[in-house]
Design a protein around this motif. Structure first.
Motif, PDB file in Angstrom:
ATOM      1  N   HIS A  76      24.364  18.343  -7.423  1.00  0.00           N
ATOM      2  CA  HIS A  76      25.073  18.937  -8.562  1.00  0.00           C
ATOM      3  C   HIS A  76      24.076  19.848  -9.273  1.00  0.00           C
ATOM      4  O   HIS A  76      23.031  19.381  -9.740  1.00  0.00           O
ATOM      5  N   HIS A  78      23.386  23.278 -12.004  1.00  0.00           N
ATOM      6  CA  HIS A  78      23.784  24.277 -12.991  1.00  0.00           C
ATOM      7  C   HIS A  78      22.747  25.388 -12.952  1.00  0.00           C
ATOM      8  O   HIS A  78      21.548  25.121 -12.843  1.00  0.00           O
ATOM      9  N   HIS A  92      28.243  26.015 -13.417  1.00  0.00           N
ATOM     10  CA  HIS A  92      28.112  25.048 -12.331  1.00  0.00           C
ATOM     11  C   HIS A  92      28.178  25.805 -11.007  1.00  0.00           C
ATOM     12  O   HIS A  92      29.111  26.594 -10.777  1.00  0.00           O
TER      13      HIS A  92
END
Length: 115
Positions: A76, A78, A92
């Motif tokens: 994950h 950003h 994101h």
């Protein structure tokens, strides 16, 4: 700390996922992400609905920096993306293609005791 490298011809999220698995990183932090990409998709939330994503694709070169995490093997990230005209985008990261340069992710693994 482990360096995970994305080379020309590779996609960022898939490569980081594969490299993390190969390095035995199931849970950890992506402390720093740096490099340049040639296309990507990022998302942000609409002002009226924090549970939704607005995904936008871009097909142009960007400088890239970011942070993220690896949870149960899932990456994950950003990012902040710099583009022509000294403009920046952030969000994101869904996918990013490296064709010209590279992306380096500096990662720290968490042990079972750290969670």
């Amino acid at each position: 700390m482990k360096l995970l490298a994305v080379k020309p011809g590779e996609e960022v999220i898939a490569t980081l996922s594969r490299c993390a698995a190969e390095a035995g990183i199931t849970n950890g932090a992506i402390v720093s992400l740096i490099g340049a990409i040639d296309a990507c998709a990022i998302s942000n939330m609409p002002a009226t609905d924090a549970n939704s994503d607005v995904v936008t694709e871009y097909r142009q070169p960007f400088e890239l920096s970011g942070t993220g995490e690896i949870v149960d093997g899932k990456v994950h990230v950003h990012v902040v993306l710099g583009r022509e005209g000294d403009m920046a985008l952030a969000g994101h990261l869904h996918w990013a293609k490296v064709d010209t340069f590279f992306v380096h992710a500096y990662t720290l693994s968490l042990s079972a005791d750290d969670r």
